[in-house]
Design an enzyme around this catalytic site. Structure first.
Site, PDB file in Angstrom:
ATOM      1  N   ARG A  36      -2.827   9.544  11.668  1.00 36.30           N
ATOM      2  CA  ARG A  36      -2.669   8.110  11.907  1.00 36.30           C
ATOM      3  C   ARG A  36      -1.230   7.748  12.300  1.00 36.30           C
ATOM      4  NH1 ARG A  36      -6.716   6.160   7.027  1.00 36.30           N
ATOM      5  NH2 ARG A  36      -8.547   5.693   8.323  1.00 36.30           N
ATOM      6  N   GLU A  67     -22.415  10.420   3.621  1.00 34.81           N
ATOM      7  CA  GLU A  67     -22.007  10.179   5.009  1.00 34.81           C
ATOM      8  C   GLU A  67     -22.440  11.314   5.930  1.00 34.81           C
ATOM      9  OE1 GLU A  67     -17.807   9.261   4.909  1.00 34.81           O
ATOM     10  OE2 GLU A  67     -18.137   7.405   3.796  1.00 34.81           O
ATOM     11  N   THR A  85      -4.218   4.186   5.672  1.00 34.71           N
ATOM     12  CA  THR A  85      -5.046   3.311   6.524  1.00 34.71           C
ATOM     13  C   THR A  85      -4.186   2.573   7.542  1.00 34.71           C
ATOM     14  OG1 THR A  85      -6.464   2.982   4.590  1.00 34.71           O
ATOM     15  CG2 THR A  85      -6.802   1.495   6.456  1.00 34.71           C
ATOM     16  N   HIS A 127     -11.750   8.251  10.651  1.00 34.52           N
ATOM     17  CA  HIS A 127     -12.340   7.960   9.343  1.00 34.52           C
ATOM     18  C   HIS A 127     -12.488   9.274   8.598  1.00 34.52           C
ATOM     19  CE1 HIS A 127     -15.225   6.662   6.236  1.00 34.52           C
ATOM     20  NE2 HIS A 127     -15.806   7.826   6.472  1.00 34.52           N
ATOM     21  N   ASN A 134      -7.351   2.675  13.928  1.00 38.67           N
ATOM     22  CA  ASN A 134      -6.570   3.720  13.268  1.00 38.67           C
ATOM     23  C   ASN A 134      -7.136   5.133  13.432  1.00 38.67           C
ATOM     24  OD1 ASN A 134      -8.703   3.499  11.518  1.00 38.67           O
ATOM     25  ND2 ASN A 134      -7.502   2.934   9.723  1.00 38.67           N
ATOM     26  N   ARG A 187      -8.101  13.538   3.847  1.00 38.45           N
ATOM     27  CA  ARG A 187      -7.460  12.243   3.575  1.00 38.45           C
ATOM     28  C   ARG A 187      -5.937  12.378   3.703  1.00 38.45           C
ATOM     29  NH1 ARG A 187     -10.476   7.550   3.497  1.00 38.45           N
ATOM     30  NH2 ARG A 187      -8.609   6.667   2.547  1.00 38.45           N
ATOM     31  N   TYR A 240     -20.764   1.179   6.923  1.00 37.46           N
ATOM     32  CA  TYR A 240     -19.642   0.514   6.240  1.00 37.46           C
ATOM     33  C   TYR A 240     -20.110  -0.541   5.241  1.00 37.46           C
ATOM     34  CZ  TYR A 240     -15.932   2.680   9.062  1.00 37.46           C
ATOM     35  OH  TYR A 240     -15.041   3.558   9.631  1.00 37.46           O
ATOM     36  N   PHE A 289     -12.314  -8.265   6.903  1.00 36.57           N
ATOM     37  CA  PHE A 289     -12.199  -7.482   8.143  1.00 36.57           C
ATOM     38  C   PHE A 289     -13.526  -6.858   8.590  1.00 36.57           C
ATOM     39  CE2 PHE A 289     -10.833  -4.508   4.710  1.00 36.57           C
ATOM     40  CZ  PHE A 289     -11.725  -3.455   4.911  1.00 36.57           C
ATOM     41  N   LYS A 296     -12.521   7.673  16.051  1.00 35.57           N
ATOM     42  CA  LYS A 296     -12.907   6.285  16.353  1.00 35.57           C
ATOM     43  C   LYS A 296     -12.738   5.946  17.841  1.00 35.57           C
ATOM     44  CE  LYS A 296     -11.966   4.591  11.641  1.00 35.57           C
ATOM     45  NZ  LYS A 296     -11.360   3.491  10.844  1.00 35.57           N
TER      46      LYS A 296
HETATM   47  P1  ADP Z   1      -9.822   4.095   5.094  1.00 34.67           P
HETATM   48  O1  ADP Z   1     -10.411   4.231   6.492  1.00 34.67           O
HETATM   49  O2  ADP Z   1      -8.391   4.548   5.051  1.00 34.67           O
HETATM   50  O3  ADP Z   1     -10.683   4.726   4.022  1.00 34.67           O
HETATM   51  P2  ADP Z   1     -10.820   1.541   4.155  1.00 34.67           P
HETATM   52  O4  ADP Z   1     -12.032   2.294   3.670  1.00 34.67           O
HETATM   53  O5  ADP Z   1     -10.114   0.652   3.183  1.00 34.67           O
HETATM   54  O6  ADP Z   1      -9.750   2.518   4.790  1.00 34.67           O
HETATM   55  O7  ADP Z   1     -11.253   0.616   5.380  1.00 34.67           O
HETATM   56  C1  ADP Z   1     -12.171   1.084   6.350  1.00 34.67           C
HETATM   57  C2  ADP Z   1     -11.638   0.737   7.721  1.00 34.67           C
HETATM   58  O8  ADP Z   1     -11.615  -0.676   7.874  1.00 34.67           O
HETATM   59  C3  ADP Z   1     -10.185   1.169   8.004  1.00 34.67           C
HETATM   60  O9  ADP Z   1     -10.057   2.502   8.398  1.00 34.67           O
HETATM   61  C4  ADP Z   1      -9.798   0.213   9.091  1.00 34.67           C
HETATM   62  O10 ADP Z   1     -10.322   0.637  10.353  1.00 34.67           O
HETATM   63  C5  ADP Z   1     -10.501  -1.055   8.670  1.00 34.67           C
HETATM   64  N1  ADP Z   1      -9.604  -1.889   7.864  1.00 34.67           N
HETATM   65  C6  ADP Z   1      -9.258  -1.715   6.581  1.00 34.67           C
HETATM   66  N2  ADP Z   1      -8.412  -2.656   6.139  1.00 34.67           N
HETATM   67  C7  ADP Z   1      -8.217  -3.483   7.200  1.00 34.67           C
HETATM   68  C8  ADP Z   1      -7.455  -4.669   7.404  1.00 34.67           C
HETATM   69  N3  ADP Z   1      -6.722  -5.194   6.424  1.00 34.67           N
HETATM   70  N4  ADP Z   1      -7.506  -5.236   8.630  1.00 34.67           N
HETATM   71  C9  ADP Z   1      -8.268  -4.734   9.601  1.00 34.67           C
HETATM   72  N5  ADP Z   1      -9.014  -3.593   9.477  1.00 34.67           N
HETATM   73  C10 ADP Z   1      -8.979  -2.990   8.304  1.00 34.67           C
HETATM   74 MG    MG Z   2     -12.616   4.267   3.410  1.00 36.77          MG
END
Ligand code: ADP
Ligand code: MG
Length: 138
Positions: free
Chosen positions: A102, A126, A91, A115, A112, A85, A49, A57, A9
């Site tokens: 992370r 994807e 996350t 992805h 973070n 993962r 997304y 968010f 990212k």
């Molecule tokens: P992951 O990337 O671990 O699969 P998610 O798919 O739930 O997590 O969310 C996608 C992305 O959205 C996260 O990696 C993060 O960058 C962002 N995100 C998720 N939850 C939050 C939150 N509560 N506040 C801000 N950004 C968030």
């Molecule tokens: Mg995700």
């Protein structure tokens, strides 16, 4: 052999740590079989997304993912989706396990660093979103 889609990212490209992230990926036994550095448009980030479009968010996520270049990659290993993962960590880096990408590099729950696809089905979607077959079928 399984494949998953990874994105390094903008917080990581900005800090010039994509090589350090790649070293953690390779040390875990994942092979980087395709990779390119691109800048996502707002439309591309929104489409990628789409599953999160109703989350609070979402606007912040799209803004962040378009704020700088990203490195999109295809990773290969036995059980690649689950393995990646696991080494990415949670996350929210505040609760991510020690030794994960992370925990080591993420700045916050939104910035973070990486992805990773969350299922084999999403990995396929994807990978096809970012790569044509001539870029990966080798
Ligand atoms: P992951 O990337 O671990 O699969 P998610 O798919 O739930 O997590 O969310 C996608 C992305 O959205 C996260 O990696 C993060 O960058 C962002 N995100 C998720 N939850 C939050 C939150 N509560 N506040 C801000 N950004 C968030
Ligand atoms: Mg995700």
């Amino acid at each position: 052999m399984e494949r998953t889609l990874s994105i390094i990212k903008p917080d990581a490209t900005l800090r010039n740590i994509t090589g350090k992230v790649n070293a953690m990926i390779e040390d875990a036994g994942l092979k980087i079989v395709a990779q390119k550095r691109i800048r996502l448009t707002k439309e591309q980030a929104e489409e990628f997304y789409d599953v999160h479009k109703d989350k609070v968010f979402f606007p912040n996520l799209v803004e962040f993912m378009t704020s700088g270049p990203v490195v999109v990659q295809v990773l290969e290993a036995d059980n690649a989706v689950e393995l990646y993962r696991k080494i990415m960590g949670a996350t929210n880096p505040a609760v991510a396990e020690e030794g994960t990408i992370r925990k080591t590099y993420a700045l916050s729950i939104d910035k973070n660093t990486v992805h990773g696809s969350d299922s084999l089905e999403n990995a396929k979607r994807e990978i096809e979103f970012f790569f044509s077959h001539v870029e990966i079928d080798h």
